[in-house]
Design an enzyme around this catalytic site. Structure first.
Site, PDB file in Angstrom:
ATOM      1  N   HIS A 154      23.510 -60.227   5.563  1.00  0.00           N
ATOM      2  CA  HIS A 154      24.042 -58.889   5.299  1.00  0.00           C
ATOM      3  C   HIS A 154      24.730 -58.407   6.567  1.00  0.00           C
ATOM      4  O   HIS A 154      24.210 -58.584   7.667  1.00  0.00           O
ATOM      5  CB  HIS A 154      22.911 -57.923   4.936  1.00  0.00           C
ATOM      6  CG  HIS A 154      23.316 -56.476   4.950  1.00  0.00           C
ATOM      7  ND1 HIS A 154      24.053 -55.900   3.940  1.00  0.00           N
ATOM      8  CD2 HIS A 154      23.096 -55.496   5.879  1.00  0.00           C
ATOM      9  CE1 HIS A 154      24.259 -54.622   4.236  1.00  0.00           C
ATOM     10  NE2 HIS A 154      23.698 -54.350   5.403  1.00  0.00           N
ATOM     11  N   SER A 208      26.824 -54.897   8.082  1.00  0.00           N
ATOM     12  CA  SER A 208      27.291 -53.533   7.847  1.00  0.00           C
ATOM     13  C   SER A 208      27.437 -52.829   9.184  1.00  0.00           C
ATOM     14  O   SER A 208      26.870 -53.246  10.187  1.00  0.00           O
ATOM     15  CB  SER A 208      26.313 -52.762   6.956  1.00  0.00           C
ATOM     16  OG  SER A 208      25.069 -52.598   7.601  1.00  0.00           O
TER      17      SER A 208
END
Length: 314
Positions: free
Chosen positions: A175, A177
Site C-alpha cells: 500500500h 499513500s
C-alpha cells in the site's frame, strides 16, 4: 563404572581477547562468505539472523535535491483531487527516506531442507520532500509517501548460463499513500511478483511485476497511475569494489503510453577514524528522470539530481 567426560581443551592465552569476541559475534546476514542476495533475504541457514529483528530495506538517506521543475499545482485524473491554488515551492529541497523491515516467520515451506530457508517479511518505507530552503512559506514538507508492505520470499539455487544463479522468487502486497486529505490525497494498492539472480558478488538483477488492486471511481485518487508510474520494474546492481556500488532501476508502463522512469545511483562507502576505517555510511548520488518520483508527482515528468548520505544497513 560411570563414564567420565573429557575435560575441555585449554584456552590459548596468547590469543587476544578482541579476536575471541569477534568470533563470537559473527552474524549470519552479515557474513560475507554468503552472496549479496543470500544475506539480504537470508536465503540460507548460515545467512539467517532470526525473526523480529530490524534490518535495513531501501537506503535510509538524507539528500539535497535539485530538479528541473517542482509541482506547485498538483493535479489528478479525479476532479476532486486537483489543487485549488499554487504554492510557491522551490526546485531545491531536502529529501529524507526511512526504510526498515523485519522477518515475521521462516521455514514455512522449506521446513526440513538442510540449507534453504523461505521467509515472510514486513517492511515500511517513508519518503519526504522538505522545503527547507523556502523560509517564506515556513519550510513545509511538500509531500510524504508512506509505503507499508508484506512479502513472502522463496529461495532457489538454480544455475543459469554464464555463471549466473537464480536465487529467489516471491510475492508481495504493498500500500502506498501520502496521508493527505482532499484535494492532495494520493494512494494505491498493488500485488506483485518478484525474483532475483546474481553473478558472484559483482552483479545482481532483480525484477518486479505488479497489478494494481481495483478501486471504485469515486474513491480513486489517481486514475491511470499505472500508465505513468508503470507496471514492472527491473533493477541492475554492480558492486564495482567493496566501497563502490552502481545501481540502475527502470520502470515501464507495459502499455501504449510507454511511460515510466529510470533511476541511476552511486553509493560510495565512507570511513571515519571515530568508529574505524569502514562504516555503513555511504555518499549517495542519484539521478532520476520520469514519472512517480513521489505520489504527488505520479502524472508529472521531471528530472531530479540529489546528493546526500545513506545508511544502507544497521
Amino acid at each position: 563404572a560411570a563414564a567420565t567426560q573429557a575435560p575441555p581443551p585449554p584456552v590459548d592465552a596468547t590469543l587476544p581477547a578482541t579476536r575471541i569476541i569477534d568470533v563470537a559475534q559473527v552474524d549470519g546476514c552479515r557474513d560475507v562468505q554468503y552472496s549479496t542476495l543470500s544475506r539480504f533475504w537470508e536465503l540460507e541457514t548460515g545467512s539467517d539472523c532470526g525473526a523480529f529483528r530490524f534490518r535495513g530495506y531501501r537506503p535510509m538517506s538524507v539528500s539535497v535535491v535539485g530538479a528541473t521543475s517542482v509541482n506547485r499545482l498538483p493535479t489528478s485524473g479525479s476532479p476532486d483531487n486537483n489543487a485549488a491554488s499554487e504554492v510557491d515551492y522551490r526546485k531545491t529541497e531536502m529529501r529524507v527516506q526511512l526504510s526498515v523491515r523485519t522477518k515475521l516467520a521462516q521455514g514455512l515451506l522449506t521446513r526440513g531442507h538442510p540449507t534453504l530457508r523461505d521467509s515472510l517479511w514486513a517492511g515500511y518505507t517513508q519518503q519526504s520532500y522538505w522545503q527547507l530552503f523556502s523560509p517564506g512559506i515556513s519550510r513545509p514538507f511538500r509531500n510524504t509517501d508512506h509505503e507499508p508492505e508484506i512479502m513472502y520470499v522463496y529461495p532457489t539455487d538454480a544455475k543459469l548460463p554464464f555463471g549466473w544463479r537464480w536465487r529467489y522468487s516471491g510475492i508481495g502486497l504493498v500500500h502506498q499513500s501520502n496521508g493527505q486529505s482532499l484535494p492532495l490525497s494520493r494512494s494505491w494498492n498493488r500485488v506483485y511478483l518478484m525474483t532475483g539472480m546474481e553473478l558472484d558478488n559483482r552483479w545482481t538483477v532483480t525484477g518486479r511485476l505488479w497489478k494494481r488492486l481495483h478501486e471504485s471511481a469515486d474513491s480513486d485518487d489517481n486514475p491511470g497511475i499505472s500508465n505513468y508510474v508503470g507496471r514492472a520494474e527491473l533493477g541492475l546492481t554492480w558492486n564495482v569494489d567493496k566501497d563502490n556500488t552502481l545501481a540502475l532501476t527502470a520502470r515501464h508502463s507495459l502499455g501504449a503510453t510507454g511511460r515510466g522512469s529510470a533511476r541511476l545511483e552511486w553509493l560510495q562507502t565512507l570511513g571515519t577514524s571515530l568508529v574505524g576505517n569502514r562504516t555503513n555510511l555511504r555518499l549517495h548520488t542519484q539521478l532520476f528522470t520520469g514519472y512517480g518520483d513521489s505520489l504527488i508527482d505520479y502524472n508529472r515528468k521531471r528530472t531530479v539530481f540529489s546528493v546526500g548520505l545513506s545508511l544502507v544497513d544497521f
